[in-house]
Write a protein that holds these residues in place. Structure first.
Motif, PDB file in Angstrom:
ATOM      1  N   VAL A  53       3.186 -22.361   7.014  1.00  0.00           N
ATOM      2  CA  VAL A  53       3.275 -22.914   8.364  1.00  0.00           C
ATOM      3  C   VAL A  53       4.454 -23.873   8.477  1.00  0.00           C
ATOM      4  O   VAL A  53       5.224 -23.831   9.445  1.00  0.00           O
ATOM      5  CB  VAL A  53       1.958 -23.630   8.739  1.00  0.00           C
ATOM      6  N   LEU A  54       4.611 -24.756   7.501  1.00  0.00           N
ATOM      7  CA  LEU A  54       5.686 -25.739   7.549  1.00  0.00           C
ATOM      8  C   LEU A  54       7.054 -25.085   7.396  1.00  0.00           C
ATOM      9  O   LEU A  54       8.014 -25.460   8.086  1.00  0.00           O
ATOM     10  CB  LEU A  54       5.474 -26.784   6.450  1.00  0.00           C
ATOM     11  N   GLU A  55       7.173 -24.104   6.507  1.00  0.00           N
ATOM     12  CA  GLU A  55       8.446 -23.415   6.342  1.00  0.00           C
ATOM     13  C   GLU A  55       8.825 -22.651   7.602  1.00  0.00           C
ATOM     14  O   GLU A  55      10.001 -22.637   8.011  1.00  0.00           O
ATOM     15  CB  GLU A  55       8.371 -22.469   5.142  1.00  0.00           C
ATOM     16  N   GLU A  56       7.832 -22.032   8.239  1.00  0.00           N
ATOM     17  CA  GLU A  56       8.107 -21.292   9.467  1.00  0.00           C
ATOM     18  C   GLU A  56       8.491 -22.239  10.602  1.00  0.00           C
ATOM     19  O   GLU A  56       9.357 -21.919  11.422  1.00  0.00           O
ATOM     20  CB  GLU A  56       6.896 -20.438   9.845  1.00  0.00           C
ATOM     21  N   ALA A  57       7.858 -23.406  10.657  1.00  0.00           N
ATOM     22  CA  ALA A  57       8.196 -24.382  11.692  1.00  0.00           C
ATOM     23  C   ALA A  57       9.651 -24.833  11.547  1.00  0.00           C
ATOM     24  O   ALA A  57      10.365 -24.994  12.550  1.00  0.00           O
ATOM     25  CB  ALA A  57       7.264 -25.581  11.618  1.00  0.00           C
ATOM     26  N   LEU A  58      10.102 -25.037  10.327  1.00  0.00           N
ATOM     27  CA  LEU A  58      11.493 -25.436  10.103  1.00  0.00           C
ATOM     28  C   LEU A  58      12.442 -24.348  10.608  1.00  0.00           C
ATOM     29  O   LEU A  58      13.439 -24.639  11.280  1.00  0.00           O
ATOM     30  CB  LEU A  58      11.720 -25.713   8.622  1.00  0.00           C
ATOM     31  N   GLU A  59      12.123 -23.096  10.310  1.00  0.00           N
ATOM     32  CA  GLU A  59      12.962 -21.989  10.768  1.00  0.00           C
ATOM     33  C   GLU A  59      12.969 -21.915  12.289  1.00  0.00           C
ATOM     34  O   GLU A  59      14.013 -21.691  12.917  1.00  0.00           O
ATOM     35  CB  GLU A  59      12.452 -20.675  10.163  1.00  0.00           C
ATOM     36  N   GLN A  60      11.814 -22.124  12.914  1.00  0.00           N
ATOM     37  CA  GLN A  60      11.727 -22.100  14.381  1.00  0.00           C
ATOM     38  C   GLN A  60      12.537 -23.239  14.994  1.00  0.00           C
ATOM     39  O   GLN A  60      13.256 -23.044  15.982  1.00  0.00           O
ATOM     40  CB  GLN A  60      10.266 -22.210  14.803  1.00  0.00           C
ATOM     41  N   ALA A  61      12.426 -24.434  14.424  1.00  0.00           N
ATOM     42  CA  ALA A  61      13.132 -25.588  14.981  1.00  0.00           C
ATOM     43  C   ALA A  61      14.645 -25.420  14.874  1.00  0.00           C
ATOM     44  O   ALA A  61      15.388 -25.777  15.801  1.00  0.00           O
ATOM     45  CB  ALA A  61      12.684 -26.867  14.274  1.00  0.00           C
ATOM     46  N   LYS A  62      15.115 -24.886  13.770  1.00  0.00           N
ATOM     47  CA  LYS A  62      16.554 -24.673  13.604  1.00  0.00           C
ATOM     48  C   LYS A  62      17.071 -23.664  14.626  1.00  0.00           C
ATOM     49  O   LYS A  62      18.154 -23.847  15.195  1.00  0.00           O
ATOM     50  CB  LYS A  62      16.845 -24.208  12.171  1.00  0.00           C
ATOM     51  N   LEU A  63      16.288 -22.629  14.898  1.00  0.00           N
ATOM     52  CA  LEU A  63      16.697 -21.654  15.901  1.00  0.00           C
ATOM     53  C   LEU A  63      16.662 -22.278  17.301  1.00  0.00           C
ATOM     54  O   LEU A  63      17.581 -22.066  18.106  1.00  0.00           O
ATOM     55  CB  LEU A  63      15.777 -20.428  15.838  1.00  0.00           C
ATOM     56  N   ALA A  64      15.618 -23.043  17.601  1.00  0.00           N
ATOM     57  CA  ALA A  64      15.523 -23.706  18.903  1.00  0.00           C
ATOM     58  C   ALA A  64      16.706 -24.641  19.126  1.00  0.00           C
ATOM     59  O   ALA A  64      17.248 -24.744  20.237  1.00  0.00           O
ATOM     60  CB  ALA A  64      14.210 -24.471  19.010  1.00  0.00           C
ATOM     61  N   ASP A  65      17.115 -25.337  18.079  1.00  0.00           N
ATOM     62  CA  ASP A  65      18.264 -26.241  18.163  1.00  0.00           C
ATOM     63  C   ASP A  65      19.533 -25.454  18.475  1.00  0.00           C
ATOM     64  O   ASP A  65      20.331 -25.853  19.333  1.00  0.00           O
ATOM     65  CB  ASP A  65      18.404 -26.985  16.837  1.00  0.00           C
ATOM     66  N   ALA A  66      19.729 -24.341  17.790  1.00  0.00           N
ATOM     67  CA  ALA A  66      20.933 -23.534  17.991  1.00  0.00           C
ATOM     68  C   ALA A  66      20.979 -22.922  19.392  1.00  0.00           C
ATOM     69  O   ALA A  66      22.060 -22.753  19.968  1.00  0.00           O
ATOM     70  CB  ALA A  66      20.998 -22.435  16.926  1.00  0.00           C
ATOM     71  N   LEU A  67      19.802 -22.593  19.951  1.00  0.00           N
ATOM     72  CA  LEU A  67      19.745 -21.921  21.253  1.00  0.00           C
ATOM     73  C   LEU A  67      19.808 -22.893  22.428  1.00  0.00           C
ATOM     74  O   LEU A  67      19.999 -22.463  23.566  1.00  0.00           O
ATOM     75  CB  LEU A  67      18.470 -21.086  21.351  1.00  0.00           C
ATOM     76  N   GLY A  68      19.621 -24.181  22.181  1.00  0.00           N
ATOM     77  CA  GLY A  68      19.733 -25.152  23.258  1.00  0.00           C
ATOM     78  C   GLY A  68      18.443 -25.542  23.938  1.00  0.00           C
ATOM     79  O   GLY A  68      18.465 -26.059  25.066  1.00  0.00           O
ATOM     80  N   TYR A  69      17.291 -25.340  23.292  1.00  0.00           N
ATOM     81  CA  TYR A  69      16.029 -25.828  23.855  1.00  0.00           C
ATOM     82  C   TYR A  69      16.098 -27.354  23.956  1.00  0.00           C
ATOM     83  O   TYR A  69      16.808 -28.021  23.196  1.00  0.00           O
ATOM     84  CB  TYR A  69      14.854 -25.424  22.977  1.00  0.00           C
ATOM     85  N   GLY A  70      15.312 -27.898  24.897  1.00  0.00           N
ATOM     86  CA  GLY A  70      15.402 -29.323  25.141  1.00  0.00           C
ATOM     87  C   GLY A  70      14.733 -30.184  24.093  1.00  0.00           C
ATOM     88  O   GLY A  70      15.319 -31.146  23.587  1.00  0.00           O
ATOM     89  N   CYS A  71      13.483 -29.872  23.758  1.00  0.00           N
ATOM     90  CA  CYS A  71      12.694 -30.760  22.913  1.00  0.00           C
ATOM     91  C   CYS A  71      11.684 -29.942  22.112  1.00  0.00           C
ATOM     92  O   CYS A  71      11.201 -28.903  22.587  1.00  0.00           O
ATOM     93  CB  CYS A  71      11.964 -31.777  23.808  1.00  0.00           C
ATOM     94  N   TRP A  72      11.408 -30.398  20.914  1.00  0.00           N
ATOM     95  CA  TRP A  72      10.355 -29.821  20.072  1.00  0.00           C
ATOM     96  C   TRP A  72       9.179 -30.790  20.119  1.00  0.00           C
ATOM     97  O   TRP A  72       9.280 -31.931  19.684  1.00  0.00           O
ATOM     98  CB  TRP A  72      10.864 -29.647  18.640  1.00  0.00           C
TER      99      TRP A  72
END
Length: 401
Positions: free
Chosen positions: A23-42
């Motif tokens: 779960v934690l490893e997948e969350a890191l991967e999701q957050a890095k992608l969200a950052d690259a795509l320009g999402y506002g907030c996690w």
């Protein structure tokens, strides 16, 4: 309308160290992608003893780690459990300020009352929970100010102390309150903090009424800190290239699992969730969210006239749920954003039309595999995020909060 990501750190499955690490490893991967795509907030949560519904028992640590792997993504805590027996306000202020410093000034702080099993775990007095939430929201901005802090309130008594560190953002990180009932929305408005709302399977008409309560509070607001008059809502979001792919993802079934799992894990009456689907407001009575003495018996009406409730009851009874039937049951619900790009765009537009400032997209829920979650994150980020960002930039100034 800004598109954010909402995370429960959730994965349906047998709890254990391997799943927790996944779960934690997948969350890191999701957050890095969200950052690259320009999402506002996690946005992250705080829950205790809630596996497999949520593994987010130490959210500040998770946010501090994610911040080191991202550059511009903001991080919202929605929210810190505010009863003093769970989190003393001084410790909330200290940890939040440190997280703000470590993230380079990217924190948004939300507080919540909690309930159910978490009240029981920490020995919280339900009758005092709302007052403690109010007092924490009032005191924390003062703790972040210059000079020492002192409190002589009815519940919060702190000798004169210099609370450190101070947050990087000035005057302080935006403040939010997790809201469920009309009374809590009105309270958030009165305090001048942002409202964090949940729709999940509820009608948008219910959300409209709750946001009206928030506006009534704002009309007589006496802000506890810097005014944050934003409305944020979290709901299920799964976007696929085609309707068929959306069905085959089994995202609709995962959403049903979420709604069935929450009352069981937190030991609160399932009727709170079922009534919300029928369009009723959540009760403001603390007794309604106390931990149940024993698990609820029965699975509900397996032939309930409401298709979504009927499927929830059948799933809870251990019966199989057809993916297409689940999708078709959720498709008419304006609040559930599951489908292809155009259907997701239309449903998100419904939120924007209500004056929602931030849509907190719950992407990783139930047993959805990581590949599906990342695909949805990418599709929303590439096809929908720019659309709503452009609409926000074109809006008249008075409409942008």
């Amino acid at each position: 309308m800004i598109l954010d990501v909402f995370s429960e750190l959730q994965k349906a499955g047998a709890p254990g160290p391997a799943l927790e690490r996944q779960v934690l490893e997948e969350a890191l991967e999701q957050a890095k992608l969200a950052d690259a795509l320009g999402y506002g907030c996690w946005w992250t949560v705080e829950h205790h003893g809630a596996a497999p519904f949520s593994y987010s028992s130490a959210p500040e640590i998770v946010v501090a780690v994610l911040a080191q792997h991202t550059r511009r993504l903001r991080f919202g805590h929605s929210g810190v459990l505010a009863p003093f027996r769970i989190n003393h306000p001084v410790r909330v202020a200290e940890r939040a300020a440190l997280t703000d410093v470590l993230s380079g000034g990217r924190l948004e702080l939300g507080l919540a009352r909690s309930g159910g099993s978490e009240w029981e775990t920490f020995g919280v007095d339900p009758e005092a929970s709302r007052a403690e939430l109010r007092e924490a929201l009032t005191a924390i901005p003062r703790m972040w100010g210059p000079g020492p802090f002192r409190a002589d309130g009815e519940r919060l008594r702190v000798p004169e102390r210099d609370i450190v560190p101070k947050p990087l953002q000035r005057p302080h990180p935006p403040l939010w309150q997790t809201c469920t009932s009309p009374e809590s929305f009105e309270m958030a408005g009165e305090l001048g903090v942002g409202a964090l709302a949940t729709t999940l399977l509820s009608p948008l008409a219910t959300l409209r009424a709750l946001l009206a309560a928030y506006d009534r509070g704002l009309a007589r607001a006496r802000p506890v800190g810097a005014l944050n008059a934003q409305r944020a809502v979290f709901t299920f979001v799964h976007c696929a290239e085609t309707r068929r792919e959306a069905i085959e993802s089994r995202a609709a079934e995962a959403a049903l699992w979420f709604v069935n799992a929450a009352p069981r894990v937190f030991q609160v009456p399932r009727s709170l969730w079922i009534d919300a689907i029928r369009g009723d407001f959540q009760a403001n009575d603390p007794a309604a969210t106390r931990s149940l003495a024993s698990p609820e018996a029965g699975d509900g009406d397996l032939d309930d006239p409401v298709p979504v409730i009927r499927l929830l009851n059948r799933q809870r009874a251990g019966l199989s749920v057809d993916p297409e039937e689940a999708y078709e049951a959720l498709a008419p619900l304006e609040s559930v954003v599951i489908g292809d790009v155009e259907s997701c765009r239309a449903k998100m537009a419904g939120y924007a039309s209500l004056g929602v400032d931030r849509l907190m997209c719950l992407m990783a829920f139930g047993a959805l595999p990581q590949a599906r979650v990342l695909s949805s994150l990418r599709l929303v980020g590439e096809a929908l995020l720019p659309h709503f960002a452009a609409a926000t930039s074109r809006a008249p100034a008075a409409a942008v909060r």
